[in-house]
Scaffold this motif. Structure first.
Motif, PDB file in Angstrom:
ATOM      1  N   UNK A 235       0.825  -1.201   0.000  1.00  0.00           N
ATOM      2  CA  UNK A 235       0.000   0.000   0.000  1.00  0.00           C
ATOM      3  C   UNK A 235       0.867   1.262   0.000  1.00  0.00           C
ATOM      4  N   UNK A 236       1.967   1.223   0.729  1.00  0.00           N
ATOM      5  CA  UNK A 236       2.894   2.357   0.707  1.00  0.00           C
ATOM      6  C   UNK A 236       3.471   2.550  -0.688  1.00  0.00           C
ATOM      7  N   UNK A 237       3.833   1.456  -1.335  1.00  0.00           N
ATOM      8  CA  UNK A 237       4.346   1.526  -2.709  1.00  0.00           C
ATOM      9  C   UNK A 237       3.262   2.052  -3.649  1.00  0.00           C
ATOM     10  N   UNK A 238       2.005   1.666  -3.404  1.00  0.00           N
ATOM     11  CA  UNK A 238       0.903   2.127  -4.245  1.00  0.00           C
ATOM     12  C   UNK A 238       0.761   3.643  -4.185  1.00  0.00           C
ATOM     13  N   UNK A 239       0.942   4.229  -2.999  1.00  0.00           N
ATOM     14  CA  UNK A 239       0.878   5.686  -2.883  1.00  0.00           C
ATOM     15  C   UNK A 239       2.011   6.327  -3.672  1.00  0.00           C
ATOM     16  N   UNK A 240       3.200   5.761  -3.578  1.00  0.00           N
ATOM     17  CA  UNK A 240       4.337   6.285  -4.334  1.00  0.00           C
ATOM     18  C   UNK A 240       4.063   6.222  -5.831  1.00  0.00           C
ATOM     19  N   UNK A 241       3.538   5.106  -6.302  1.00  0.00           N
ATOM     20  CA  UNK A 241       3.205   4.960  -7.721  1.00  0.00           C
ATOM     21  C   UNK A 241       2.113   5.950  -8.126  1.00  0.00           C
ATOM     22  N   UNK A 242       1.154   6.176  -7.242  1.00  0.00           N
ATOM     23  CA  UNK A 242       0.086   7.132  -7.534  1.00  0.00           C
ATOM     24  C   UNK A 242       0.649   8.531  -7.749  1.00  0.00           C
ATOM     25  N   UNK A 243       1.634   8.900  -6.937  1.00  0.00           N
ATOM     26  CA  UNK A 243       2.235  10.230  -7.077  1.00  0.00           C
ATOM     27  C   UNK A 243       3.031  10.341  -8.372  1.00  0.00           C
ATOM     28  N   UNK A 244       3.770   9.331  -8.727  1.00  0.00           N
ATOM     29  CA  UNK A 244       4.522   9.392  -9.981  1.00  0.00           C
ATOM     30  C   UNK A 244       3.580   9.464 -11.178  1.00  0.00           C
ATOM     31  N   UNK A 245       2.467   8.728 -11.134  1.00  0.00           N
ATOM     32  CA  UNK A 245       1.478   8.812 -12.205  1.00  0.00           C
ATOM     33  C   UNK A 245       0.872  10.208 -12.258  1.00  0.00           C
ATOM     34  N   UNK A 246       0.614  10.781 -11.108  1.00  0.00           N
ATOM     35  CA  UNK A 246       0.066  12.137 -11.031  1.00  0.00           C
ATOM     36  C   UNK A 246       1.012  13.149 -11.671  1.00  0.00           C
ATOM     37  N   UNK A 247       2.308  13.032 -11.410  1.00  0.00           N
ATOM     38  CA  UNK A 247       3.268  13.954 -12.017  1.00  0.00           C
ATOM     39  C   UNK A 247       3.165  13.908 -13.541  1.00  0.00           C
ATOM     40  N   UNK A 248       3.047  12.704 -14.069  1.00  0.00           N
ATOM     41  CA  UNK A 248       2.987  12.550 -15.512  1.00  0.00           C
ATOM     42  C   UNK A 248       1.714  13.104 -16.130  1.00  0.00           C
ATOM     43  N   UNK A 249       0.642  13.152 -15.342  1.00  0.00           N
ATOM     44  CA  UNK A 249      -0.654  13.591 -15.861  1.00  0.00           C
ATOM     45  C   UNK A 249      -0.994  15.033 -15.479  1.00  0.00           C
ATOM     46  N   UNK A 250      -0.147  15.670 -14.695  1.00  0.00           N
ATOM     47  CA  UNK A 250      -0.482  16.977 -14.116  1.00  0.00           C
ATOM     48  C   UNK A 250      -0.905  17.998 -15.176  1.00  0.00           C
ATOM     49  N   UNK A 251      -0.084  18.195 -16.191  1.00  0.00           N
ATOM     50  CA  UNK A 251      -0.368  19.255 -17.155  1.00  0.00           C
ATOM     51  C   UNK A 251      -1.583  18.921 -18.020  1.00  0.00           C
ATOM     52  N   UNK A 252      -1.776  17.644 -18.336  1.00  0.00           N
ATOM     53  CA  UNK A 252      -2.968  17.253 -19.092  1.00  0.00           C
ATOM     54  C   UNK A 252      -4.223  17.555 -18.288  1.00  0.00           C
ATOM     55  N   UNK A 253      -4.172  17.317 -16.982  1.00  0.00           N
ATOM     56  CA  UNK A 253      -5.343  17.588 -16.150  1.00  0.00           C
ATOM     57  C   UNK A 253      -5.507  19.069 -15.850  1.00  0.00           C
ATOM     58  N   UNK A 254      -4.434  19.789 -15.823  1.00  0.00           N
ATOM     59  CA  UNK A 254      -4.536  21.232 -15.646  1.00  0.00           C
ATOM     60  C   UNK A 254      -5.288  21.859 -16.817  1.00  0.00           C
ATOM     61  N   UNK A 255      -5.125  21.284 -18.008  1.00  0.00           N
ATOM     62  CA  UNK A 255      -5.836  21.793 -19.185  1.00  0.00           C
ATOM     63  C   UNK A 255      -7.326  21.467 -19.143  1.00  0.00           C
ATOM     64  N   UNK A 256      -7.732  20.549 -18.276  1.00  0.00           N
ATOM     65  CA  UNK A 256      -9.151  20.201 -18.145  1.00  0.00           C
ATOM     66  C   UNK A 256      -9.913  21.184 -17.255  1.00  0.00           C
ATOM     67  N   UNK A 257      -9.226  22.097 -16.617  1.00  0.00           N
ATOM     68  CA  UNK A 257      -9.887  23.035 -15.718  1.00  0.00           C
ATOM     69  C   UNK A 257     -10.872  23.916 -16.488  1.00  0.00           C
TER      70      UNK A 257
END
Length: 339
Positions: free
Chosen positions: A279-301
């Motif tokens: 579960x700790x590793x899952x949180x770490x993976x979630x954050x790395x995925x978030x970094x990769x998607x940040x700008x794409x999701x910022x454009x959805x605002x």
């Protein structure tokens, strides 16, 4: 056009359909009932056809999860109101009547949640929704009747109808026009947090979300994140961050996200101390995925975000530090509820 369509998303859930479809059929005379199938490989479709011939079937072309599964299926269902119902929900007599009446009398109300109790312990609220949901400033969800691991007994304390921030996807009523105006759930979420994101976007458009205590259902569900699997942990943490990027007010966006990510790190450390390394590793993976998607999701605002989206500053602090475990203990600090 039908008044209301009850739509049950299914993937390899023939045993759940066998157990719970009878109550839906028995108590849903007002509705047309659909099973939306995510390309099941078990006997689900044949079972429904043979045993419940009145139920309509919509076949999706793959297992697209909760979000895209419903998006795809609802393109083929024409009804004024959608009732999105988990396959592990037992409904009760007259569960639809108060919902329909509320929609008819409150034109700005777009989304409604019933009272959700635990199928396995029917005197208690169920984890996934309870008596309606709210957010804290940092995007952590909680419910009337359920804060983190604490689940309340139903003593009638939430026998009211009030405004919510989010309604549970376990049993989720929405106007068809609003669902399609908002372009449905965010398909990239797959599952988890997608209903909160949709509710947040609805609020940004000026719609109202309500809880109706006269409609009662029982949900099997019941797993907390700690009891679930790492995939669920990953999706919850990642999707919550993505949702915040899309919907937080512009002012304070980055600082709020930063605090949230620090709190996620603390949650990860807590998992480590509990020996729940995956579960700790899952949180770490979630954050790395978030970094990769940040700008794409910022454009959805969108152009407008409501400023007062949160009901308390930190439910994490109130629960884990101040030890306020029941909703009534934090009620006076709530800024959101309207009867």
């Amino acid at each position: 056009m039908d008044k209301i369509a009850v739509v049950i998303l299914n993937w390899n859930g023939v045993k759940l359909l066998e157990q719970f479809l009878p109550s839906v059929i028995q108590f849903s005379a007002e509705a047309t009932i659909y099973v939306a199938d995510n390309a099941s490989t078990d006997n689900s479709i044949n079972f429904v056809k043979e045993n419940f011939p009145t139920i309509k079937i919509v076949k999706n072309d793959g297992n697209h999860g909760f979000a895209k599964g419903y998006n795809d299926a609802l393109q083929h269902i024409d009804a004024e109101l959608y009732a999105l119902v988990n396959s592990d929900i037992e409904v009760t007599e007259n569960w639809l009547k108060p919902i329909i009446e509320m929609f008819d009398s409150e034109k700005q109300t777009a989304i409604i949640q019933p009272k959700i109790l635990d199928f396995k312990n029917k005197e208690y609220f169920e984890y996934a929704g309870a008596a309606g949901g709210f957010l804290d400033k940092y995007g952590y969800p909680y419910c009337r009747g359920r804060i983190f691991e604490t689940i309340e007994k139903d003593n009638g304390q939430y026998d009211d109808n009030c405004e919510l921030f989010w309604a549970s996807g376990a049993c989720f009523f929405i106007r068809r026009t609003v669902y399609h105006e908002l372009e449905g759930f965010d398909a990239a979420f797959f599952a988890h947090q997608e209903e909160i994101d949709l509710c947040w976007r609805a609020l940004n458009e000026g719609y109202i979300i309500k809880y109706n205590s006269q409609s009662i259902v029982y949900h099997v569900g019941g797993a907390t994140l700690q009891q679930g699997n790492p995939r669920k942990t990953y999706l919850n943490f990642r999707n919550s961050l993505l949702m915040m990027v899309k919907n937080l007010p512009k002012k304070g966006l980055l600082s709020t996200l930063f605090v949230r990510m620090v709190l996620d790190g603390i949650a990860g450390v807590r998992f480590l101390f509990q020996g729940k390394f995956q579960h700790a590793i899952a949180i770490l993976k979630a954050h790395f995925s978030f970094y990769g998607l940040f700008f794409a999701y910022k454009r959805k605002r969108k152009d407008f975000q409501i400023q007062q989206y949160y009901s308390v500053k930190s439910i994490v602090y109130l629960y884990y530090v101040e030890k306020l475990t029941l909703f009534k203990e934090i009620f006076n600090r709530i800024q959101y509820i309207k009867n």
